[in-house]
Enzyme design. Structure first.
Site, PDB file in Angstrom:
ATOM      1  CD  GLU A  47      -7.205  -0.375   2.909  1.00 41.05           C
ATOM      2  OE1 GLU A  47      -6.113  -0.154   3.476  1.00 41.05           O
ATOM      3  OE2 GLU A  47      -8.309  -0.348   3.498  1.00 41.05           O
ATOM      4  CE  LYS A  57      -3.423  -4.721   1.384  1.00 39.13           C
ATOM      5  NZ  LYS A  57      -4.157  -3.661   1.983  1.00 39.13           N
ATOM      6  CB  CYS A  79      -2.299  -2.845   5.188  1.00 40.04           C
ATOM      7  SG  CYS A  79      -3.956  -2.144   5.078  1.00 40.04           S
ATOM      8  CG  ASP A 126      -1.971  -1.172   1.113  1.00 40.60           C
ATOM      9  OD1 ASP A 126      -1.882  -1.983   0.171  1.00 40.60           O
ATOM     10  OD2 ASP A 126      -2.825  -1.279   2.009  1.00 40.60           O
ATOM     11  CB  VAL A 137       2.378   2.471   4.923  1.00 42.74           C
ATOM     12  CG1 VAL A 137       3.765   3.069   4.913  1.00 42.74           C
ATOM     13  CG2 VAL A 137       1.659   2.764   3.610  1.00 42.74           C
TER      14      VAL A 137
HETATM   15  N1  TIU Z   1      -2.702   0.131   4.280  1.00 41.02           N
HETATM   16  C1  TIU Z   1      -3.186   0.301   5.506  1.00 41.02           C
HETATM   17  O1  TIU Z   1      -2.490   0.121   6.492  1.00 41.02           O
HETATM   18  N2  TIU Z   1      -4.490   0.768   5.627  1.00 41.02           N
HETATM   19  C2  TIU Z   1      -4.925   1.551   6.647  1.00 41.02           C
HETATM   20  O2  TIU Z   1      -6.084   1.926   6.700  1.00 41.02           O
HETATM   21  N3  TIU Z   1      -4.000   1.925   7.580  1.00 41.02           N
HETATM   22  C3  TIU Z   1      -4.163   2.797   8.596  1.00 41.02           C
HETATM   23  O3  TIU Z   1      -3.236   2.919   9.403  1.00 41.02           O
HETATM   24  N4  TIU Z   1      -5.253   3.526   8.679  1.00 41.02           N
END
Ligand code: TIU
Length: 227
Positions: free
Chosen positions: A74, A131, A164, A26, A159
């Site tokens: 995401e 995803k 995620c 992500d 991240v």
């Molecule tokens: N990619 C991911 O971690 N999605 C999130 O929503 N992370 C948050 O920390 N919000």
């Protein structure tokens, strides 16, 4: 001779005969740039920007070594048919998944904000997987891709560490993969959650897997797989 990443926690990570896959979770504008989903949730996105050069170094290594490279985003379908209503309303933010922000509709596949950041654009032959969940295996072809390539070991970056990335590493661990999270190639909006995640993944003898700094990973992989 067996090759390892000696600097890994909780102990040396043994490298397989064929290189591990690299999965970057992500690294999309939605989380890393202002005006996306991350900032809509109230987070300071500048915290995530500092890992970008390191992630790029890891990606460059993976490209040099011909590793299987998988980028995830995401992302939901434009009609939101793959977005549970509970996910959409959670947090009661002013602007929600599917609503229009400065980079287009939040977290929607194909919108400008859903794209990977400029420095981490995929090259031909690399996978760019949308995803709908936090985990990279849920409702994606990831398991098929990894099996087709004979992958047994996975390096993770991306991240956010405790959302995620951790969910995906746990999913991979349950499927039998030997997983390592690259410590300085992952970040959280909450530094204390990042550290807690690194600690909990590697506790109990590596209950979920390993962690190691990028310098140790790059040195060991170059030493093991460079022709
Ligand atoms: N990619 C991911 O971690 N999605 C999130 O929503 N992370 C948050 O920390 N919000």
């Amino acid at each position: 001779m067996t090759h390892t990443i000696p600097g890994a926690k909780p102990y040396a990570y043994t490298l397989p005969a064929i290189p591990p896959a690299l999965i970057l979770i992500d690294m999309q504008r939605d989380f890393i740039e202002a005006g996306g989903f991350g900032s809509a949730l109230g987070n300071d996105v500048t915290l995530l920007q500092k890992i970008v050069p390191t992630v790029r170094k890891v990606l460059d290594m993976a490209r040099r070594l011909g590793m299987v490279i998988i980028h995830t985003r995401e992302a939901h379908k434009a009609d939101l048919s793959d977005c549970p209503p509970a996910k959409r309303v959670r947090g009661n933010a002013a602007i929600k998944i599917g609503d229009t922000g400065p980079m287009g509709r939040l977290l929607i596949d194909g919108e400008p904000g859903n794209d990977l950041i400029a420095l981490l654009q995929p090259l031909p032959g690399e996978y760019d997987l949308a995803k709908p969940g936090k985990g990279a295996f849920y409702a994606t072809p990831l398991q098929d891709i990894l099996q087709r390539h004979g992958i047994t070991h996975i390096l993770f970056g991306g991240v956010t560490t405790e959302v995620c990335v951790q969910t995906s590493m746990r999913e991979a661990n349950d499927r039998g993969y030997e997983c390592l999270l690259i410590e300085d190639a992952t970040e959280s909006y909450f530094p204390e959650f990042k550290q807690a995640t690194l600690d909990m993944l590697t506790a109990q003898g590596g209950i979920v897997g390993w962690t190691a700094p990028s310098a140790a990973v790059i040195a060991a992989l170059e030493n093991t797989y460079a022709k």
